[in-house]
Design a protein around this motif. Structure first.
Motif, short mmCIF file in Angstrom:
data_model
loop_
_atom_site.label_atom_id
_atom_site.label_comp_id
_atom_site.label_asym_id
_atom_site.label_seq_id
_atom_site.Cartn_x
_atom_site.Cartn_y
_atom_site.Cartn_z
N VAL A 42 34.36 15.29 6.49
CA VAL A 42 33.13 14.65 6.01
C VAL A 42 33.17 13.20 6.44
O VAL A 42 34.19 12.52 6.29
N GLU A 43 32.07 12.74 7.00
CA GLU A 43 31.94 11.32 7.36
C GLU A 43 30.60 10.83 6.84
O GLU A 43 29.56 11.45 7.07
N VAL A 44 30.61 9.72 6.11
CA VAL A 44 29.39 9.16 5.54
C VAL A 44 29.20 7.76 6.10
O VAL A 44 30.14 6.97 6.15
N ARG A 45 27.97 7.49 6.52
CA ARG A 45 27.67 6.14 7.03
C ARG A 45 26.39 5.61 6.42
O ARG A 45 25.48 6.37 6.09
N ARG A 46 26.34 4.32 6.26
CA ARG A 46 25.15 3.62 5.78
C ARG A 46 24.32 3.26 7.01
O ARG A 46 24.86 2.86 8.03
N THR A 47 22.99 3.38 6.88
CA THR A 47 22.14 3.15 8.05
C THR A 47 21.40 1.83 8.02
O THR A 47 20.97 1.34 9.06
N GLY A 48 21.16 1.28 6.83
CA GLY A 48 20.33 0.08 6.71
C GLY A 48 18.84 0.40 6.72
O GLY A 48 18.02 -0.50 6.60
N ASP A 49 18.48 1.67 6.84
CA ASP A 49 17.08 2.11 6.87
C ASP A 49 16.70 2.66 5.51
O ASP A 49 17.24 3.69 5.09
N PRO A 50 15.79 2.02 4.77
CA PRO A 50 15.42 2.50 3.44
C PRO A 50 14.92 3.95 3.42
O PRO A 50 15.05 4.64 2.42
N ASP A 51 14.40 4.43 4.55
CA ASP A 51 13.90 5.80 4.63
C ASP A 51 15.04 6.82 4.64
O ASP A 51 14.84 7.99 4.31
N CYS A 52 16.23 6.38 5.03
CA CYS A 52 17.42 7.26 5.04
C CYS A 52 18.65 6.35 4.96
O CYS A 52 19.26 6.02 5.97
N LEU A 53 19.00 5.94 3.75
CA LEU A 53 20.07 4.96 3.55
C LEU A 53 21.45 5.48 3.90
O LEU A 53 22.30 4.73 4.37
N LEU A 54 21.70 6.77 3.65
CA LEU A 54 23.01 7.37 3.91
C LEU A 54 22.86 8.62 4.77
O LEU A 54 21.94 9.41 4.57
N VAL A 55 23.79 8.79 5.70
CA VAL A 55 23.87 10.02 6.48
C VAL A 55 25.29 10.54 6.36
O VAL A 55 26.25 9.83 6.67
N ALA A 56 25.41 11.77 5.86
CA ALA A 56 26.72 12.43 5.77
C ALA A 56 26.76 13.53 6.81
O ALA A 56 25.86 14.38 6.87
N THR A 57 27.77 13.48 7.65
CA THR A 57 27.98 14.50 8.68
C THR A 57 29.22 15.30 8.30
O THR A 57 30.29 14.72 8.13
N CYS A 58 29.05 16.60 8.16
CA CYS A 58 30.12 17.46 7.69
C CYS A 58 30.44 18.54 8.73
O CYS A 58 29.53 19.06 9.38
N THR A 59 31.71 18.88 8.86
CA THR A 59 32.13 20.01 9.66
C THR A 59 32.56 21.10 8.70
O THR A 59 33.45 20.89 7.87
N ALA A 60 31.90 22.25 8.80
CA ALA A 60 32.18 23.36 7.89
C ALA A 60 33.61 23.84 8.07
O ALA A 60 34.16 23.86 9.18
N ALA A 61 34.21 24.23 6.96
CA ALA A 61 35.56 24.79 6.97
C ALA A 61 35.53 26.17 7.63
O ALA A 61 34.49 26.84 7.62
N PRO A 62 36.65 26.60 8.21
CA PRO A 62 36.69 27.94 8.79
C PRO A 62 36.27 28.99 7.75
O PRO A 62 36.68 28.93 6.60
N GLY A 63 35.43 29.90 8.18
CA GLY A 63 34.98 30.97 7.29
C GLY A 63 33.73 30.66 6.51
O GLY A 63 33.13 31.55 5.91
N ALA A 64 33.30 29.40 6.49
CA ALA A 64 32.08 29.05 5.76
C ALA A 64 30.87 29.58 6.53
O ALA A 64 30.78 29.41 7.74
N THR A 65 29.97 30.22 5.84
CA THR A 65 28.77 30.78 6.46
C THR A 65 27.60 29.82 6.27
O THR A 65 27.63 28.98 5.35
N PRO A 66 26.55 29.94 7.07
CA PRO A 66 25.37 29.10 6.85
C PRO A 66 24.82 29.24 5.43
O PRO A 66 24.43 28.24 4.83
N THR A 67 24.82 30.44 4.89
CA THR A 67 24.32 30.64 3.53
C THR A 67 25.20 29.94 2.51
O THR A 67 24.69 29.25 1.61
N SER A 68 26.52 30.07 2.63
CA SER A 68 27.40 29.42 1.65
C SER A 68 27.32 27.90 1.77
O SER A 68 27.37 27.19 0.77
N VAL A 69 27.18 27.39 2.99
CA VAL A 69 27.06 25.94 3.19
C VAL A 69 25.75 25.44 2.58
O VAL A 69 25.73 24.44 1.86
#
Length: 132
Positions: A42-69
């Protein structure tokens, strides 16, 4: 009402989070998403843009399905991250990732946080996300 309409209404009712509060929310995003055990990274960054202040980028764990995520992202948002006064979210998905757009307002006239949580899957060769 659409998510964008809800988002604009909540943003108009408050001021964008910043400083220590936004740092704390960023830390909460990182901690609660990682503790869900759905994500290997998981990586979280601040953008400085009030329309989207935070963006979290995640890499799913092995075995995680789109539905479970997708279910896990909504669960983490509703149980741990949103402020209790008001919030809205929108779940989206494409062939590569699951996305959760979020907005939450601490109190009437208080601060708000907007953000995007995106989760993808790492290819076996490590060259990018893929659902599967």
């Amino acid at each position: 009402m659409t998510f964008e309409q809800d988002k604009r209404r909540l943003m108009a009712a408050g001021t964008p989070s910043d400083g220590d509060n936004l740092t704390g929310m960023s830390m909460d995003f990182d901690a609660y998403l990682f503790m869900s055990e759905l994500f290997a990274h998981v990586e979280v960054r601040r953008t400085g843009d009030p329309d989207c202040l935070l963006v979290a980028t995640c890499t799913a764990a092995p075995g995680a399905t789109p539905t479970s995520v997708a279910e896990g992202l909504v669960d983490v948002w509703l149980r741990h991250l949103q402020y209790h006064h008001r919030s809205a979210h929108r779940l989206r998905q494409d062939a590569q990732k699951v996305y959760l757009d979020v907005v939450t307002l601490m109190s009437a006239g208080g601060i708000y946080v907007t953000g995007l949580i995106e989760a993808g899957w790492k290819r076996d060769g490590g060259d990018g996300p893929v659902v599967g």
